[in-house]
Design a protein around this motif. Structure first.
Motif, PDB file in Angstrom:
ATOM      1  N   LEU A 229     -12.041   7.557  -0.469  1.00 53.86           N
ATOM      2  CA  LEU A 229     -11.763   7.595  -1.905  1.00 53.86           C
ATOM      3  C   LEU A 229     -13.036   7.624  -2.751  1.00 53.86           C
ATOM      4  CD1 LEU A 229      -8.914   4.903  -2.105  1.00 53.86           C
ATOM      5  CD2 LEU A 229      -8.643   7.387  -2.095  1.00 53.86           C
TER       6      LEU A 229
ATOM      7  N   GLU B 143       1.295   7.421  -6.077  1.00 52.94           N
ATOM      8  CA  GLU B 143       0.239   8.426  -6.150  1.00 52.94           C
ATOM      9  C   GLU B 143       0.785   9.825  -5.904  1.00 52.94           C
ATOM     10  OE1 GLU B 143      -3.806   6.154  -4.693  1.00 52.94           O
ATOM     11  OE2 GLU B 143      -2.355   6.761  -3.182  1.00 52.94           O
TER      12      GLU B 143
ATOM     13  N   SER C 168     -10.826   3.657   3.499  1.00 54.65           N
ATOM     14  CA  SER C 168     -11.031   3.457   2.068  1.00 54.65           C
ATOM     15  C   SER C 168     -12.206   4.271   1.545  1.00 54.65           C
ATOM     16  CB  SER C 168     -11.286   1.974   1.787  1.00 54.65           C
ATOM     17  OG  SER C 168     -10.147   1.197   2.120  1.00 54.65           O
TER      18      SER C 168
ATOM     19  N   GLU D 109       0.822  -1.195   0.000  1.00 54.13           N
ATOM     20  CA  GLU D 109       0.000   0.000   0.000  1.00 54.13           C
ATOM     21  C   GLU D 109       0.860   1.251   0.000  1.00 54.13           C
ATOM     22  OE1 GLU D 109      -3.085   1.443   3.199  1.00 54.13           O
ATOM     23  OE2 GLU D 109      -3.838  -0.276   2.079  1.00 54.13           O
TER      24      GLU D 109
ATOM     25  N   TYR E 229      -8.527  -0.593  -0.240  1.00 50.13           N
ATOM     26  CA  TYR E 229      -7.882   0.666  -0.614  1.00 50.13           C
ATOM     27  C   TYR E 229      -7.183   0.544  -1.961  1.00 50.13           C
ATOM     28  CZ  TYR E 229      -5.057   4.897  -0.307  1.00 50.13           C
ATOM     29  OH  TYR E 229      -4.482   6.109  -0.575  1.00 50.13           O
TER      30      TYR E 229
ATOM     31  N   GLU F 183      -9.787   4.978  -8.955  1.00 53.06           N
ATOM     32  CA  GLU F 183      -9.744   6.440  -8.908  1.00 53.06           C
ATOM     33  C   GLU F 183      -8.773   7.000  -9.950  1.00 53.06           C
ATOM     34  OE1 GLU F 183      -7.836   9.997  -6.209  1.00 53.06           O
ATOM     35  OE2 GLU F 183      -7.923   7.957  -5.395  1.00 53.06           O
ATOM     36  N   TRP F 184      -7.599   6.382 -10.056  1.00 51.86           N
ATOM     37  CA  TRP F 184      -6.559   6.907 -10.933  1.00 51.86           C
ATOM     38  C   TRP F 184      -6.770   6.556 -12.389  1.00 51.86           C
ATOM     39  CZ3 TRP F 184      -2.784  10.391 -10.116  1.00 51.86           C
ATOM     40  CH2 TRP F 184      -2.556  10.784  -8.784  1.00 51.86           C
TER      41      TRP F 184
ATOM     42  N   SER G  70      -8.228   2.835  -5.085  1.00 54.66           N
ATOM     43  CA  SER G  70      -7.244   3.801  -5.564  1.00 54.66           C
ATOM     44  C   SER G  70      -6.932   3.573  -7.037  1.00 54.66           C
ATOM     45  CB  SER G  70      -5.967   3.706  -4.725  1.00 54.66           C
ATOM     46  OG  SER G  70      -5.047   4.709  -5.105  1.00 54.66           O
TER      47      SER G  70
ATOM     48  N   GLU H   5       0.918   4.464  -2.474  1.00 52.13           N
ATOM     49  CA  GLU H   5       0.823   5.837  -2.007  1.00 52.13           C
ATOM     50  C   GLU H   5       2.008   6.671  -2.480  1.00 52.13           C
ATOM     51  OE1 GLU H   5      -1.824   5.063   2.024  1.00 52.13           O
ATOM     52  OE2 GLU H   5       0.363   5.047   2.139  1.00 52.13           O
TER      53      GLU H   5
END
Length: 206
Positions: free
Chosen positions: A171, A56, A168, A49, A130, A137-138, A134, A53
């Motif tokens: 997000l 990100e 989570s 994770e 998560y 999201e991206w 994520s 991050e």
């Protein structure tokens, strides 16, 4: 080692924390030391994770600063890693996150095969964690919004019924906002209305 990354003085500056190696240099060092890039990040930043991050953070900075060259370099770097190990799904996801950030400038979609591979992954998610949220999201901006709607709907439904952890769930709004933007760019008026309603009322009802 100095020959590998440019000069011995650069090695000394890195060792004495006077400078940080860039991504390409890290890749060369990992190869020379016979360790994977992920093993390096695991040792420095912790678990998987934290790798996500870290990436990100780099992508967000590059996007805000309109640093297309950095994103192009990262795309080339991750493409090479994926070429070396095409069965590593995590590397593919990292490559897609980088490409999605770069594509966001011009609102480009991923190739048909890349979209299908991402959507196939999302289809297999049983419990949205998560990492999965994520990734969505991206990359949502590079996907055909019509194909991704069922997953966004399911995520919002699970979040509303408290089936997604609080950390989570932070997000979820970002995913909806990105999905709304994608639906506007792709001129999908019906889905624009759905996403706007979700943002206004925080519900997944249609």
């Amino acid at each position: 080692m100095g020959t590998l990354i440019g000069s011995q003085s650069m090695v000394s500056r890195i060792e004495n924390n006077q400078t940080e190696p860039n991504d390409h240099t890290l890749f060369l060092l990992c190869r020379a030391l016979n360790i994977s890039f992920d093993e390096y990040f695991n040792s420095v930043f912790g678990q998987r994770e934290s790798i996500l991050e870290k990436l990100e953070s780099v992508l967000l900075t590059s996007y805000i600063e309109n640093d297309r060259q950095q994103l192009n370099n990262l795309t080339e770097f991750y493409f090479q890693r994926f070429s070396d190990d095409p069965n590593d799904l995590a590397i593919f996801h990292q490559l897609m996150m980088v490409k999605a950030t770069l594509f966001h400038f011009d609102f480009k979609l991923a190739s048909f095969d890349e979209q299908n591979k991402l959507i196939e992954y999302f289809f297999g998610v049983q419990e949205w964690q998560y990492y999965d949220l994520s990734l969505l999201e991206w990359t949502i901006n590079m996907l055909d919004i019509k194909k991704i709607i069922p997953y966004v709907f399911e995520i919002v439904r699970r979040n509303n019924s408290k089936q997604i952890s609080h950390r989570s769930s932070n997000l979820i709004e970002k995913i909806i906002i990105n999905a709304l933007e994608a639906s506007i760019v792709q001129e999908n008026t019906k889905q624009q209305n759905v996403f706007c309603r979700w943002l206004s009322y925080g519900r997944a009802d249609r």
